[in-house]
Write an enzyme that holds these catalytic residues in place. Structure first.
Site, PDB file in Angstrom:
ATOM      1  N   ARG A  87      26.128  35.361  34.870  1.00  0.00           N
ATOM      2  CA  ARG A  87      26.406  33.805  35.599  1.00  0.00           C
ATOM      3  C   ARG A  87      26.172  32.848  34.702  1.00  0.00           C
ATOM      4  O   ARG A  87      26.478  31.952  35.513  1.00  0.00           O
ATOM      5  CB  ARG A  87      24.535  34.158  36.960  1.00  0.00           C
ATOM      6  N   ASP A 147      21.781  41.787  46.787  1.00  0.00           N
ATOM      7  CA  ASP A 147      21.395  42.498  45.914  1.00  0.00           C
ATOM      8  C   ASP A 147      20.008  43.973  46.589  1.00  0.00           C
ATOM      9  O   ASP A 147      20.632  44.749  46.458  1.00  0.00           O
ATOM     10  CB  ASP A 147      20.277  42.005  45.284  1.00  0.00           C
ATOM     11  N   ARG A 150      22.559  46.654  48.533  1.00  0.00           N
ATOM     12  CA  ARG A 150      23.706  46.934  46.977  1.00  0.00           C
ATOM     13  C   ARG A 150      22.133  47.882  46.837  1.00  0.00           C
ATOM     14  O   ARG A 150      22.972  49.340  47.139  1.00  0.00           O
ATOM     15  CB  ARG A 150      23.193  46.389  45.887  1.00  0.00           C
ATOM     16  N   HIS A 174      18.478  35.527  41.072  1.00  0.00           N
ATOM     17  CA  HIS A 174      19.400  36.429  41.571  1.00  0.00           C
ATOM     18  C   HIS A 174      20.240  36.443  39.949  1.00  0.00           C
ATOM     19  O   HIS A 174      21.408  35.841  39.745  1.00  0.00           O
ATOM     20  CB  HIS A 174      20.543  35.666  42.630  1.00  0.00           C
TER      21      HIS A 174
HETATM   22  P1  NAI Z   1      36.803  32.098  43.243  1.00  0.00           P
HETATM   23  O1  NAI Z   1      37.503  31.686  42.746  1.00  0.00           O
HETATM   24  O2  NAI Z   1      38.040  32.996  44.497  1.00  0.00           O
HETATM   25  O3  NAI Z   1      37.173  30.731  44.884  1.00  0.00           O
HETATM   26  C1  NAI Z   1      36.441  29.208  44.247  1.00  0.00           C
HETATM   27  C2  NAI Z   1      36.854  28.352  45.093  1.00  0.00           C
HETATM   28  O4  NAI Z   1      35.892  27.308  45.112  1.00  0.00           O
HETATM   29  C3  NAI Z   1      38.006  28.112  44.249  1.00  0.00           C
HETATM   30  O5  NAI Z   1      39.612  28.599  46.135  1.00  0.00           O
HETATM   31  C4  NAI Z   1      38.400  27.062  44.217  1.00  0.00           C
HETATM   32  O6  NAI Z   1      39.607  26.023  44.331  1.00  0.00           O
HETATM   33  C5  NAI Z   1      36.988  26.127  44.940  1.00  0.00           C
HETATM   34  N1  NAI Z   1      36.675  25.304  43.964  1.00  0.00           N
HETATM   35  C6  NAI Z   1      36.244  24.797  43.108  1.00  0.00           C
HETATM   36  N2  NAI Z   1      36.716  23.807  42.595  1.00  0.00           N
HETATM   37  C7  NAI Z   1      36.226  23.301  43.980  1.00  0.00           C
HETATM   38  C8  NAI Z   1      35.579  22.119  44.050  1.00  0.00           C
HETATM   39  N3  NAI Z   1      35.205  20.703  43.761  1.00  0.00           N
HETATM   40  N4  NAI Z   1      35.687  21.679  46.118  1.00  0.00           N
HETATM   41  C9  NAI Z   1      35.871  22.310  46.981  1.00  0.00           C
HETATM   42  N5  NAI Z   1      36.315  23.879  45.995  1.00  0.00           N
HETATM   43  C10 NAI Z   1      35.975  23.577  45.267  1.00  0.00           C
HETATM   44  O7  NAI Z   1      35.740  32.866  43.707  1.00  0.00           O
HETATM   45  P2  NAI Z   1      34.733  33.257  44.636  1.00  0.00           P
HETATM   46  O8  NAI Z   1      35.297  35.062  43.878  1.00  0.00           O
HETATM   47  O9  NAI Z   1      34.716  32.734  45.782  1.00  0.00           O
HETATM   48  O10 NAI Z   1      33.588  33.331  44.278  1.00  0.00           O
HETATM   49  C11 NAI Z   1      32.428  31.511  44.539  1.00  0.00           C
HETATM   50  C12 NAI Z   1      30.939  31.400  43.887  1.00  0.00           C
HETATM   51  O11 NAI Z   1      30.270  32.621  44.382  1.00  0.00           O
HETATM   52  C13 NAI Z   1      31.287  31.806  42.152  1.00  0.00           C
HETATM   53  O12 NAI Z   1      30.259  30.761  41.872  1.00  0.00           O
HETATM   54  C14 NAI Z   1      30.698  33.280  42.661  1.00  0.00           C
HETATM   55  O13 NAI Z   1      29.634  33.498  41.447  1.00  0.00           O
HETATM   56  C15 NAI Z   1      29.026  33.483  43.823  1.00  0.00           C
HETATM   57  N6  NAI Z   1      29.185  34.447  43.811  1.00  0.00           N
HETATM   58  C16 NAI Z   1      27.902  34.211  44.714  1.00  0.00           C
HETATM   59  C17 NAI Z   1      26.841  35.790  45.094  1.00  0.00           C
HETATM   60  C18 NAI Z   1      25.429  35.947  45.239  1.00  0.00           C
HETATM   61  O14 NAI Z   1      24.724  36.586  45.779  1.00  0.00           O
HETATM   62  N7  NAI Z   1      25.037  33.768  45.058  1.00  0.00           N
HETATM   63  C19 NAI Z   1      28.069  37.044  45.443  1.00  0.00           C
HETATM   64  C20 NAI Z   1      29.020  36.885  45.006  1.00  0.00           C
HETATM   65  C21 NAI Z   1      29.351  34.789  43.945  1.00  0.00           C
END
Ligand code: NAI
Length: 307
Positions: A87, A147, A150, A174
């Protein structure tokens, strides 16, 4: 109730879908930098509402005008992990993205509650808090609910019981050093230590720590989003309905658990004001040590950032 979701990717779009299906808002705004994606996904979701029978207006946009006066802002914008990445590898890119998303969001919605999802989670939640200048009860990181879910799933799978009867708590950052509290883990009120041998519990704890990576290893092109979006929505529901649920969330500690100026996962009460109370559990020395080790790893990264 108006909810903005920044980042219309896997987590953001699935979260929007769940919020709409549960009618937790009457307006949902999806923001993304990629042209067409939030507009297309938003319209598609809006067009589902006559069938599902919910009154939720859905707007997709590349700007922040339409986000004005949101009650809740969920930040999921950023890059996600690929196989072999931690991460923390996401740090530099996502730091810039979360800074921008926070500033642009709060300019239009100065009274909102912010839920941060982007990884590395605790550091990005700290970033949103620091950049926004909001009181700490209005900036909350999502990780512990996921978490914990899970851990609960793995226990239910092992014992072949309903997930509903499994209760557990995961504290800490996390990351791979999260702290599943085995002492507070029960199945229908029965301590897990009476149901499973120590080695088996340790295996399930290990699998929980590596739960995110397990999904990444299957998907290869991205990371988990069904369980993460469900976790976000459980938090949103508690805020929107003022349920006052006790959920593990990443929040700014100011002396609690002997920790200061760091975001880390602890049990909190979530209601309409956001974090309404931080619950301080009496930890054993071993648990306290594990929580402090996890927090110091988060703090080290925070200290390396240039605000
Ligand atoms: P993804 O790649 O499917 O979606 C991310 C989106 O953010 C994309 O559509 C992208 O175009 C957009 N984006 C990028 N820069 C941007 C900006 N400046 N302004 C607006 N939109 C922007 O990724 P996903 O799977 O949706 O994950 C998103 C984030 O959430 C990642 O950092 C991931 O690691 C995190 N995550 C955190 C979890 C947690 O438990 N806290 C669990 C799952 C994911």
């Amino acid at each position: 109730m108006k909810i903005t979701i920044v980042g219309a990717g896997n987590v953001g779009a699935t979260t929007a879908q769940r919020i709409i299906d549960n009618e937790l808002a009457n307006e949902v705004v999806l923001v993304d930098i990629v042209e067409g994606i939030p507009q297309g996904k938003g319209l598609d979701m809006y067009e589902a509402t006559p069938i599902t029978g919910v009154d939720v207006k859905v707007i997709g946009t590349n700007g922040y005008e339409e986000t004005a006066n949101s009650d809740i802002i969920i930040i999921t914008a950023g890059v996600a992990r690929k196989p072999g990445m931690s991460r923390e590898d996401l740090l530099n890119t996502n730091f810039g993205i979360v800074k921008e998303a926070t500033l642009k969001s709060i300019e239009k919605s100065p009274n909102a509650i912010i839920i941060v999802v982007t990884n590395p989670l605790d550091v990005m939640a700290y970033t949103a808090w620091r950049i926004s200048g909001f009181e700490r009860h209005r900036v909350i990181g999502m990780a512990g609910v996921l978490d914990t879910a899970r851990f609960r799933t793995f226990i239910a799978m092992e014992l072949n019981v309903s997930v509903e009867d499994v209760y557990a708590f995961v504290l800490g950052g996390h990351g791979d050093d999260m702290v599943p509290l085995v002492r507070y883990t029960t199945v229908a009120g029965i301590p897990i230590s009476e149901l499973l041998p120590k080695e088996k519990i340790e295996q399930l704890v290990k699998r929980t720590r590596e739960g995110g990576a397990e999904i990444v290893s299957y998907l290869k092109t991205g990371s988990a989003y069904y369980a993460p979006s469900a976790a976000i929505v459980e938090m949103v529901e508690s805020i929107v309905k003022d349920k006052k649920r006790i959920l593990p969330c990443s929040v700014l500690l100011q002396g609690e658990y002997g920790l200061n100026d760091v975001f880390v996962g602890v049990p909190v009460k979530l209601g309409k004001k956001g974090v309404e109370e931080i619950i301080e559990l009496k930890l054993t020395d071993e648990e306290k040590q594990a929580l402090h080790a996890s927090a110091s790893r988060v703090k080290k990264i925070i200290d390396s950032l240039k605000f």
